[in-house]
Design a protein around this motif. Structure first.
Motif, mmCIF file in Angstrom:
data_model
loop_
_atom_site.group_PDB
_atom_site.id
_atom_site.type_symbol
_atom_site.label_atom_id
_atom_site.label_comp_id
_atom_site.label_asym_id
_atom_site.label_seq_id
_atom_site.Cartn_x
_atom_site.Cartn_y
_atom_site.Cartn_z
ATOM 1 N N ASP A 23 0.822 -1.196 0.000
ATOM 2 C CA ASP A 23 0.000 0.000 0.000
ATOM 3 C C ASP A 23 0.864 1.257 0.000
ATOM 4 O O ASP A 23 0.581 2.219 0.692
ATOM 5 C CB ASP A 23 -0.923 -0.016 1.213
ATOM 6 N N ARG A 41 5.332 -5.818 -4.103
ATOM 7 C CA ARG A 41 3.918 -5.428 -4.123
ATOM 8 C C ARG A 41 3.056 -6.638 -3.771
ATOM 9 O O ARG A 41 3.343 -7.755 -4.165
ATOM 10 C CB ARG A 41 3.515 -4.920 -5.501
ATOM 11 N N GLY A 42 2.005 -6.395 -3.021
ATOM 12 C CA GLY A 42 1.088 -7.459 -2.677
ATOM 13 C C GLY A 42 1.446 -8.216 -1.413
ATOM 14 O O GLY A 42 0.725 -9.134 -1.019
ATOM 15 N N LYS A 64 -8.450 -6.511 5.554
ATOM 16 C CA LYS A 64 -9.298 -5.682 4.703
ATOM 17 C C LYS A 64 -10.522 -5.245 5.494
ATOM 18 O O LYS A 64 -11.001 -5.972 6.372
ATOM 19 C CB LYS A 64 -9.777 -6.459 3.460
ATOM 20 N N SER A 69 -11.216 -4.466 -1.124
ATOM 21 C CA SER A 69 -11.002 -5.545 -2.086
ATOM 22 C C SER A 69 -9.518 -5.901 -2.161
ATOM 23 O O SER A 69 -8.646 -5.077 -1.922
ATOM 24 C CB SER A 69 -11.518 -5.148 -3.465
ATOM 25 N N THR A 71 -6.222 -6.659 -4.093
ATOM 26 C CA THR A 71 -5.674 -6.244 -5.383
ATOM 27 C C THR A 71 -5.176 -7.470 -6.148
ATOM 28 O O THR A 71 -4.926 -8.523 -5.543
ATOM 29 C CB THR A 71 -4.491 -5.270 -5.196
ATOM 30 N N PRO A 72 -5.012 -7.354 -7.456
ATOM 31 C CA PRO A 72 -4.448 -8.474 -8.216
ATOM 32 C C PRO A 72 -3.073 -8.900 -7.690
ATOM 33 O O PRO A 72 -2.771 -10.095 -7.648
ATOM 34 C CB PRO A 72 -4.349 -7.926 -9.642
ATOM 35 N N GLU A 73 -2.247 -7.945 -7.248
ATOM 36 C CA GLU A 73 -0.931 -8.280 -6.699
ATOM 37 C C GLU A 73 -1.061 -9.071 -5.397
ATOM 38 O O GLU A 73 -0.305 -10.012 -5.158
ATOM 39 C CB GLU A 73 -0.101 -7.010 -6.443
ATOM 40 N N GLN A 74 -2.030 -8.694 -4.558
ATOM 41 C CA GLN A 74 -2.242 -9.407 -3.303
ATOM 42 C C GLN A 74 -2.749 -10.826 -3.562
ATOM 43 O O GLN A 74 -2.316 -11.770 -2.907
ATOM 44 C CB GLN A 74 -3.225 -8.646 -2.419
ATOM 45 N N LYS A 75 -3.644 -10.963 -4.522
ATOM 46 C CA LYS A 75 -4.163 -12.292 -4.857
ATOM 47 C C LYS A 75 -3.041 -13.190 -5.387
ATOM 48 O O LYS A 75 -2.901 -14.347 -4.975
ATOM 49 C CB LYS A 75 -5.279 -12.189 -5.888
#
Length: 108
Positions: A23, A41-42, A64, A69, A71-75
């Motif tokens: 973040d 990232r993520g 969260k 939501s 993020t794609p990087e977190q997923k």
């Protein structure tokens, strides 16, 4: 660290041991410093670096809000961590967090 990322598909904390890189936009100068040092990232908000009751190597948690939501990087990072045998969870409230940690450390 870029060599490690390019050579091996293993999650890492990031250069310099900064765990909260995902973040960076909202962290101002600190976030910019993390980016410059190569923070990943993520990366989840919390890592419990202790074996679970049944031998799991560690527990990663992404916090969260109810409406937040992933993020794609977190997923993607969550999938990488799970592929390495770690536990990864997205938690939205204190009760869930406490129950998850209790389960992690309680033998079956």
């Amino acid at each position: 660290m870029r060599w490690l990322d390019a050579t091996y598909d293993v999650p890492r904390q990031g250069s310099g041991g900064f765990p909260f890189a995902g973040d960076a936009r909202r962290r101002g100068l600190w976030g910019r410093l993390q980016q410059l040092l190569g923070a990943t990232r993520g990366w989840p908000d919390l890592f419990i670096a202790a074996r679970g009751a049944t031998g799991e190597p560690g527990l990663f948690i992404e916090f969260k809000s109810e409406s937040g939501s992933v993020t794609p990087e977190q997923k993607a990072m969550g999938e990488r961590l799970k592929a390495q045998g770690f536990h990864y969870f997205v938690v939205r409230d204190l009760e869930t967090f406490q129950g998850l940690v209790d389960m992690y450390f309680t033998p079956l």
